[in-house]
Enzyme design. Structure first.
Site, PDB file in Angstrom:
ATOM      1  N   ILE A  57     -26.894  36.468   2.528  1.00  0.00           N
ATOM      2  CA  ILE A  57     -26.659  37.626   1.803  1.00  0.00           C
ATOM      3  C   ILE A  57     -27.808  38.277   0.803  1.00  0.00           C
ATOM      4  CG2 ILE A  57     -24.822  38.762   0.172  1.00  0.00           C
ATOM      5  CD1 ILE A  57     -23.005  36.541   0.900  1.00  0.00           C
ATOM      6  N   SER A 102     -16.402  34.252  -5.130  1.00  0.00           N
ATOM      7  CA  SER A 102     -15.774  34.257  -3.963  1.00  0.00           C
ATOM      8  C   SER A 102     -14.249  34.452  -4.046  1.00  0.00           C
ATOM      9  CB  SER A 102     -15.947  32.897  -3.195  1.00  0.00           C
ATOM     10  OG  SER A 102     -15.076  32.533  -2.161  1.00  0.00           O
ATOM     11  N   THR A 153     -12.318  32.528  -2.766  1.00  0.00           N
ATOM     12  CA  THR A 153     -11.644  31.287  -2.789  1.00  0.00           C
ATOM     13  C   THR A 153     -11.084  30.914  -4.212  1.00  0.00           C
ATOM     14  OG1 THR A 153     -12.103  29.051  -2.327  1.00  0.00           O
ATOM     15  CG2 THR A 153     -13.784  30.115  -3.596  1.00  0.00           C
ATOM     16  N   TYR A 192     -16.744  22.943  -3.981  1.00  0.00           N
ATOM     17  CA  TYR A 192     -17.542  24.427  -3.632  1.00  0.00           C
ATOM     18  C   TYR A 192     -16.789  25.337  -4.489  1.00  0.00           C
ATOM     19  CZ  TYR A 192     -17.994  28.937  -1.714  1.00  0.00           C
ATOM     20  OH  TYR A 192     -18.322  30.100  -1.623  1.00  0.00           O
ATOM     21  N   LYS A 243     -17.326  27.750  -8.262  1.00  0.00           N
ATOM     22  CA  LYS A 243     -17.301  29.246  -8.451  1.00  0.00           C
ATOM     23  C   LYS A 243     -16.448  29.623  -9.520  1.00  0.00           C
ATOM     24  CE  LYS A 243     -20.006  30.289  -4.970  1.00  0.00           C
ATOM     25  NZ  LYS A 243     -21.383  30.763  -5.198  1.00  0.00           N
ATOM     26  N   ASN A 275     -14.861  37.815   3.297  1.00  0.00           N
ATOM     27  CA  ASN A 275     -15.705  36.915   4.371  1.00  0.00           C
ATOM     28  C   ASN A 275     -16.818  37.915   4.836  1.00  0.00           C
ATOM     29  OD1 ASN A 275     -12.950  35.685   4.028  1.00  0.00           O
ATOM     30  ND2 ASN A 275     -13.820  34.510   5.695  1.00  0.00           N
ATOM     31  N   VAL A 295      -9.691  28.291  18.107  1.00  0.00           N
ATOM     32  CA  VAL A 295      -8.982  28.934  17.036  1.00  0.00           C
ATOM     33  C   VAL A 295      -8.162  28.098  16.348  1.00  0.00           C
ATOM     34  CG1 VAL A 295      -7.271  30.914  16.864  1.00  0.00           C
ATOM     35  CG2 VAL A 295      -9.145  30.969  18.633  1.00  0.00           C
ATOM     36  N   ARG A 348      -6.705  23.747  11.004  1.00  0.00           N
ATOM     37  CA  ARG A 348      -7.906  23.278  10.083  1.00  0.00           C
ATOM     38  C   ARG A 348      -7.557  22.876   8.821  1.00  0.00           C
ATOM     39  NH1 ARG A 348     -13.575  26.313   9.052  1.00  0.00           N
ATOM     40  NH2 ARG A 348     -12.267  27.627   7.850  1.00  0.00           N
TER      41      ARG A 348
HETATM   42  C1  UD1 Z   1     -14.342  29.525   3.627  1.00  0.00           C
HETATM   43  C2  UD1 Z   1     -14.070  29.350   2.241  1.00  0.00           C
HETATM   44  C3  UD1 Z   1     -14.911  30.539   1.255  1.00  0.00           C
HETATM   45  C4  UD1 Z   1     -16.549  30.202   1.554  1.00  0.00           C
HETATM   46  C5  UD1 Z   1     -16.715  30.536   3.121  1.00  0.00           C
HETATM   47  C6  UD1 Z   1     -18.054  30.244   3.237  1.00  0.00           C
HETATM   48  C7  UD1 Z   1     -11.813  28.858   1.467  1.00  0.00           C
HETATM   49  C8  UD1 Z   1     -10.491  29.177   1.230  1.00  0.00           C
HETATM   50  N1  UD1 Z   1     -12.620  29.647   2.126  1.00  0.00           N
HETATM   51  O1  UD1 Z   1     -13.929  30.658   4.197  1.00  0.00           O
HETATM   52  O2  UD1 Z   1     -14.685  30.307  -0.028  1.00  0.00           O
HETATM   53  O3  UD1 Z   1     -17.214  31.052   0.880  1.00  0.00           O
HETATM   54  O4  UD1 Z   1     -15.727  29.374   3.748  1.00  0.00           O
HETATM   55  O5  UD1 Z   1     -18.198  29.025   3.986  1.00  0.00           O
HETATM   56  O6  UD1 Z   1     -12.227  27.706   1.495  1.00  0.00           O
HETATM   57  N2  UD1 Z   1     -11.736  29.668  12.242  1.00  0.00           N
HETATM   58  C9  UD1 Z   1     -11.639  29.444  13.428  1.00  0.00           C
HETATM   59  N3  UD1 Z   1     -12.455  28.718  14.296  1.00  0.00           N
HETATM   60  C10 UD1 Z   1     -13.545  28.208  13.832  1.00  0.00           C
HETATM   61  C11 UD1 Z   1     -14.099  28.776  12.587  1.00  0.00           C
HETATM   62  C12 UD1 Z   1     -13.174  29.375  11.741  1.00  0.00           C
HETATM   63  O7  UD1 Z   1     -10.453  29.739  13.880  1.00  0.00           O
HETATM   64  O8  UD1 Z   1     -14.534  27.715  14.530  1.00  0.00           O
HETATM   65  C13 UD1 Z   1     -10.854  30.419  11.541  1.00  0.00           C
HETATM   66  C14 UD1 Z   1     -10.388  29.935  10.267  1.00  0.00           C
HETATM   67  O9  UD1 Z   1      -9.443  29.124  10.454  1.00  0.00           O
HETATM   68  C15 UD1 Z   1     -10.244  30.986   9.390  1.00  0.00           C
HETATM   69  C16 UD1 Z   1     -11.336  32.185   9.730  1.00  0.00           C
HETATM   70  O10 UD1 Z   1     -11.791  31.638  10.941  1.00  0.00           O
HETATM   71  O11 UD1 Z   1      -8.989  31.522   9.447  1.00  0.00           O
HETATM   72  C17 UD1 Z   1     -12.275  32.235   8.934  1.00  0.00           C
HETATM   73  O12 UD1 Z   1     -12.999  30.826   8.645  1.00  0.00           O
HETATM   74  P1  UD1 Z   1     -14.418  30.841   8.032  1.00  0.00           P
HETATM   75  O13 UD1 Z   1     -15.535  31.740   8.438  1.00  0.00           O
HETATM   76  O14 UD1 Z   1     -14.696  29.360   7.978  1.00  0.00           O
HETATM   77  O15 UD1 Z   1     -14.239  31.275   6.522  1.00  0.00           O
HETATM   78  P2  UD1 Z   1     -12.900  30.806   5.414  1.00  0.00           P
HETATM   79  O16 UD1 Z   1     -12.517  29.751   5.745  1.00  0.00           O
HETATM   80  O17 UD1 Z   1     -12.238  32.051   5.078  1.00  0.00           O
END
Ligand code: UD1
Length: 345
Positions: free
Chosen positions: A15, A128, A130, A153, A157, A183, A221, A299
């Site tokens: 960013i 965030s 979060t 983490y 914040k 995100n 997923v 997850r």
């Molecule tokens: C998380 C953190 C956020 C942090 C961000 C960056 C929480 C609630 N949120 O965001 O604070 O700034 O990471 O590291 O802790 N997914 C899949 N498959 C994958 C990866 C992700 O299905 O291989 C799904 C996850 O289940 C989620 C979505 O994609 O539903 C987004 O995941 P991700 O990009 O990791 O972001 P957050 O979990 O929202």
């Protein structure tokens, strides 16, 4: 009118680098401090290729107070700070909590200590969504309840927001804008900068583009049994360039004394909730490239659904995240292709 110098900590990061581009394009002289722990010096080339300006760069760690003092001595014209320098992997923070508290909190406290004596007018802080945890109601506004953090983490914040509030309420001679990101995804449309891969991606979009490229066999997923229309989790995916632009507006507010309060908080999101399966479909539609994927179990620690009410940022900052999701998916893919072309991934 000549613009004042901005210190961007973590300015070679994801960013940070996009924000440096927007700052320079708006006429701000920038100095970056970064320890390159999760970025590469070559990012400076990308910034220069886009803007025609090579930002000043200091390779140092913001937890190093003496290094920061030397930086302020060298650049006495710094009037604003945008603080991106932080560790950001949720999972890693569970394994290495001290590292997270030290990096994220000492960096902030060093900056806050040095701002007054060096005449810095304001600091923009990267927070965030979060902080909202699993919200009771979506979309979330800045008044939505703050939930107990579920990772070190996330806790950094929350604590950082509290530290800034305490310092400003104690009469510090500067302002702050706290930005709660949803995100951030995508890359600069030039494909000159983007998110650099660091091992196996934990975040959705870098994993998705690597799976589409064949670097990963398939995207997992995480869950299709959530209480959402298609069963997969919902997030608010915001284009990184839209996000970067909000920082320029935020810093301008503080430097030009436009902010209403000494401390202001804004959600930065699109206001649109998108499920994991919808995001995959958007990527495939926008790029014509298939994403091999399979449904696996949930997850641990994932939030089911969260998206922003960005009305306050829309109204007060005059800012909207308006890049269409398909364009963002195309920029993410163009960046992945660029990494392949350069032999990085
Ligand atoms: C998380 C953190 C956020 C942090 C961000 C960056 C929480 C609630 N949120 O965001 O604070 O700034 O990471 O590291 O802790 N997914 C899949 N498959 C994958 C990866 C992700 O299905 O291989 C799904 C996850 O289940 C989620 C979505 O994609 O539903 C987004 O995941 P991700 O990009 O990791 O972001 P957050 O979990 O929202």
């Amino acid at each position: 009118m000549k613009k004042e110098r901005i210190l961007v900590t973590g300015g070679t990061g994801y960013i940070g680098s996009h924000t440096v581009v927007e700052l320079q394009q708006a006429g701000y002289p920038v100095v970056i401090i970064d320890n390159l722990s999760n970025s590469d010096r070559a990012v400076l080339d990308g910034i220069e290729a886009i803007t025609g300006i090579r930002p000043d760069f200091v390779e140092a760690d913001c937890t190093d107070l003496e290094a920061l003092k030397a930086l302020f001595a060298k650049y006495p014209d710094i009037k604003g700070i945008i603080n991106f320098a932080a560790s950001k992997a949720v999972g890693e923070s569970m394994q290495k909590p001290v590292l997270y508290y030290r990096n994220n909190l000492n960096t902030l406290m060093n900056l806050l200590d040095l701002m007054g004596p060096n005449g810095v007018k304001g600091i923009v802080f990267s927070s965030s969504c979060t902080v909202y945890g699993e919200p009771d109601v979506n979309p979330v506004t800045e008044q939505s309840p703050i939930k107990k953090a579920t990772s070190p983490y996330g806790n950094t914040k929350q604590i950082s927001e509290e530290i800034i509030t305490d310092v400003i309420n104690a009469g510090a001679p500067f302002k702050s804008v706290i930005l709660r990101y949803f995100n951030p995804v995508g890359a600069h449309p030039s494909a000159m900068i983007g998110e650099l891969p660091n091992g196996v991606p934990q975040n959705l979009v870098p994993y998705l583009t690597q799976a589409a490229m064949g670097i990963r066999a398939e995207l997992s997923v995480f869950g299709n049994d959530y209480d959402t229309p298609d069963g997969s989790c919902i997030r608010d995916y915001i284009d990184v360039v839209d996000l970067a632009k909000a920082h320029v507006i935020a810093v301008e507010r503080m430097l030009q004394d436009k902010s209403e309060e000494k401390i202001e908080i804004f959600n930065l999101g699109t206001g649109r909730g998108v499920s994991v399966l919808e995001l995959i479909a958007a990527f495939e539609r926008a790029t014509g490239v298939k994403v091999p994927h399979k449904i696996v179990g949930r997850r641990a620690g994932d939030i089911e659904k969260v998206w922003a009410n960005p009305a306050r940022a829309n109204q007060v900052l005059g800012w909207t995240a308006n890049t269409p999701l398909d364009d963002t998916m195309r920029s993410a893919w163009a960046w992945q292709c660029k990494l392949r072309e350069k032999g990085v991934m």
